[in-house]
Structure formats: C-alpha cells, structure tokens
Design a protein around this motif. Structure first.
Motif, mmCIF file in Angstrom:
data_model
loop_
_atom_site.group_PDB
_atom_site.id
_atom_site.type_symbol
_atom_site.label_atom_id
_atom_site.label_comp_id
_atom_site.label_asym_id
_atom_site.label_seq_id
_atom_site.Cartn_x
_atom_site.Cartn_y
_atom_site.Cartn_z
ATOM 1 N N TYR A 108 0.587 -1.259 0.115
ATOM 2 C CA TYR A 108 -0.103 -0.139 -0.107
ATOM 3 C C TYR A 108 0.832 1.326 -0.219
ATOM 4 O O TYR A 108 0.197 2.312 -0.459
ATOM 5 C CB TYR A 108 -1.518 -0.208 1.089
ATOM 6 C CG TYR A 108 -1.894 -1.561 1.009
ATOM 7 C CD1 TYR A 108 -3.104 -1.087 0.360
ATOM 8 C CD2 TYR A 108 -1.904 -2.446 1.936
ATOM 9 C CE1 TYR A 108 -3.766 -2.169 0.128
ATOM 10 C CE2 TYR A 108 -3.083 -3.274 1.893
ATOM 11 C CZ TYR A 108 -4.271 -3.229 0.475
ATOM 12 O OH TYR A 108 -4.801 -3.748 1.158
ATOM 13 N N PHE A 109 2.165 1.576 0.413
ATOM 14 C CA PHE A 109 2.700 2.520 1.020
ATOM 15 C C PHE A 109 3.834 2.224 -0.177
ATOM 16 O O PHE A 109 4.006 3.673 -0.814
ATOM 17 C CB PHE A 109 3.618 2.228 2.204
ATOM 18 C CG PHE A 109 4.610 4.114 1.706
ATOM 19 C CD1 PHE A 109 4.299 5.014 2.133
ATOM 20 C CD2 PHE A 109 5.698 3.460 1.605
ATOM 21 C CE1 PHE A 109 5.741 5.461 2.227
ATOM 22 C CE2 PHE A 109 6.976 4.132 1.831
ATOM 23 C CZ PHE A 109 6.497 5.710 2.211
ATOM 24 N N LEU A 110 3.901 1.984 -1.274
ATOM 25 C CA LEU A 110 4.989 2.271 -2.353
ATOM 26 C C LEU A 110 3.564 2.197 -3.103
ATOM 27 O O LEU A 110 3.914 3.112 -3.944
ATOM 28 C CB LEU A 110 5.770 0.376 -2.747
ATOM 29 C CG LEU A 110 6.816 -0.013 -1.857
ATOM 30 C CD1 LEU A 110 7.441 -0.610 -2.309
ATOM 31 C CD2 LEU A 110 7.963 1.206 -1.782
ATOM 32 N N LEU A 111 2.242 1.723 -3.519
ATOM 33 C CA LEU A 111 1.772 2.057 -4.234
ATOM 34 C C LEU A 111 1.813 3.520 -4.511
ATOM 35 O O LEU A 111 0.963 4.017 -5.551
ATOM 36 C CB LEU A 111 0.681 1.151 -4.424
ATOM 37 C CG LEU A 111 -0.655 1.593 -5.386
ATOM 38 C CD1 LEU A 111 -0.299 1.085 -6.385
ATOM 39 C CD2 LEU A 111 -2.109 0.592 -5.412
ATOM 40 N N SER A 112 1.743 4.563 -3.406
ATOM 41 C CA SER A 112 0.957 5.471 -2.911
ATOM 42 C C SER A 112 1.770 6.565 -3.388
ATOM 43 O O SER A 112 1.707 7.674 -4.143
ATOM 44 C CB SER A 112 0.903 5.350 -1.969
ATOM 45 O OG SER A 112 1.536 5.675 -0.632
ATOM 46 N N ILE A 113 3.122 6.318 -3.257
ATOM 47 C CA ILE A 113 4.206 6.555 -3.844
ATOM 48 C C ILE A 113 5.028 6.399 -4.691
ATOM 49 O O ILE A 113 6.220 6.658 -5.546
ATOM 50 C CB ILE A 113 5.051 6.853 -2.687
ATOM 51 C CG1 ILE A 113 6.370 5.665 -2.874
ATOM 52 C CG2 ILE A 113 4.947 7.617 -1.095
ATOM 53 C CD1 ILE A 113 7.341 5.415 -1.349
#
Length: 259
Positions: free
Chosen positions: A82-87
């Motif tokens: 989720y974090f890498l997808l958001s950035i």
C-alpha cells in the motif's frame, strides 16, 4: 501510441477530479500507514520476545509467539503493497521495486493473514480446553509440543490454501512516457478474471475459511467460557475462567481486526 509495441504504464496520469483523493491517499497511506505499521512491528516484536522467554513457556504462548511473527509479516507486506503503491509517482526506481516485488509480496501477505487467523483459533481452543476441559484432556492437549505441531500444520495449510494467489497477477513490460523508459506493471491473469474462480475462491471459500467459519467458532468458545465462568462456584476456578475469557475475547478481537 508510444512508438513501441509495449502498453502504456500510465502510472501518474493527471486527473483533476482525483486531486482530493490523492491528497487523502498521501496522508493516510503515505504517512499514517508506515507510522502505524512500524509501531505494529515493534509491538509484535516485543510480544514475540516476551513469549519466547523460558518462564513464559506454555502451549498458548507458543501460539501467541507464532501469531506475533505472523502479524509482523502481515504488517511488512501491507506497508510494501500500500505504501509503495501510493508513492509510485516518486520515480522509476520505486515503480520497478513495486512492480517486481508485488507479485511475490501479494501471495505472501495472504499466507501470513491465513496463518494469523488460524493461530488465533488454535490459541482460543487451547484456552477453551484449559478452562472447560477435564484435567486429563488438558494434560494431553495443552502441551508445547502439540502447539508446535499445530503451528507447523497451520503454516503448511496457509501455503497450500493460498497457492492460487501466485497465479493471479503477472509482471509485464510497459512504456512510461513521462520518464521515456521501459518499466514494469502488474496485470491480472486469466485466472483472476475468471468469474467462477472469483465466486468460489473469493466469496464462498473466503467466507467459510477465513471469516464466518473461524469467527463463529470463537463465538461458541467464548460463550461456553462465559457460561462456565458465571456458573462456577469456586473462587479460584472463577478467577481462572475470567482470565481465560479475557484472553479468548482478545483473540476474537484480533481475528475481527484481521478480517
């Protein structure tokens, strides 16, 4: 058309209507998720350290130790997905890391989640037997050796049950115009797009195996412990039952949060 035979990545396509969502996504997933995730990792690591102490050696603590490890994996994979997808828009390096890693992290996250669910169930059964079961059954069932065997069985079951997830997504090359380079992106396979597969595996099996089934079992166990705790007339037994009830209630809450 991008001048190549590759599909467009379209990683950071501008969409004015989605500006509010991007801000919300950046705050919640880009900031809060990593912070809460790190706290979860630290908390579970401390729990695992405590449950691994020789003085804490017991069958239920064996389950709780394994649960802490499993939850750490759940948190780490969640941060990655989720974090890498958001950035992803941060640069091609992040995009490549996410694209190449997500196809492996995704099934691992499901394996860890399944393990956590059934570790909670086994820990609840253990405390149920310790409270309600006869002494002879407690001595045979509630042992560290049996708990270790159950943990291994849960790990094997979790891997086998989640095998289909390894075949749901694939990595393909794509062209990203804003960086003028070839990257990778994830696409759904024919299996993931199959309606029968979605109906059987994601709806019926998921409901029975990972949500309603385990939760119903925990409700039954908790209800029995409550009745036993209320009906007992011995103070020592009552206090023991209350402790076991609190533990099982906490495990039920843990299962609910996982789903």
């Amino acid at each position: 058309m991008n001048g190549t035979d590759l599909p467009d990545c379209e990683i950071c396509v501008a969409d004015p209507e989605a500006s509010t969502y991007r801000i919300y996504n950046s705050i919640v997933i880009g900031i809060l998720v990593p912070v809460v995730g790190v706290l979860g990792i630290v908390g579970n690591a401390l729990s695992a350290a405590v449950y691994s102490l020789p003085a804490m050696k017991s069958s239920v603590n064996m389950y709780l130790f394994a649960l802490a490890i499993s939850d750490i994996v759940v948190v780490i994979t969640g941060i990655f997905l989720y974090f890498l997808l958001s950035i992803e828009c941060a640069g091609p390096f992040v995009t490549m890391i996410y694209g190449l890693g997500a196809s492996y992290v995704f099934p691992v996250s499901h394996i860890a989640q399944t393990s956590s669910v059934y570790l909670v169930v086994c820990a609840a059964i253990d405390c149920f037997v310790s409270t309600v079961g006869p002494v002879s059954i407690r001595k045979h069932m509630c042992t560290v050796q049996n708990a270790r065997r159950a943990v291994i069985a849960i790990a094997i079951f979790s891997v086998v049950y989640n095998l289909p997830h390894w075949f749901e997504i694939e990595v393909v090359d794509c062209y990203e115009a804003q960086w003028n380079m070839t990257l990778v992106m994830l696409t759904q396979t024919a299996l993931r797009l199959n309606e029968l597969y979605i109906t059987v595996y994601y709806i019926y099996m998921y409901t029975a195996v990972l949500t309603v089934g385990p939760l119903a079992l925990l409700i039954i166990l908790n209800s029995t412990i409550i009745i036993k705790t209320v009906c007992t007339k011995k103070d020592s037994d009552s206090r023991e039952g209350e402790v076991q009830y609190i533990l099982c209630s906490s495990l039920t809450d843990s299962l609910y949060s996982l789903n």
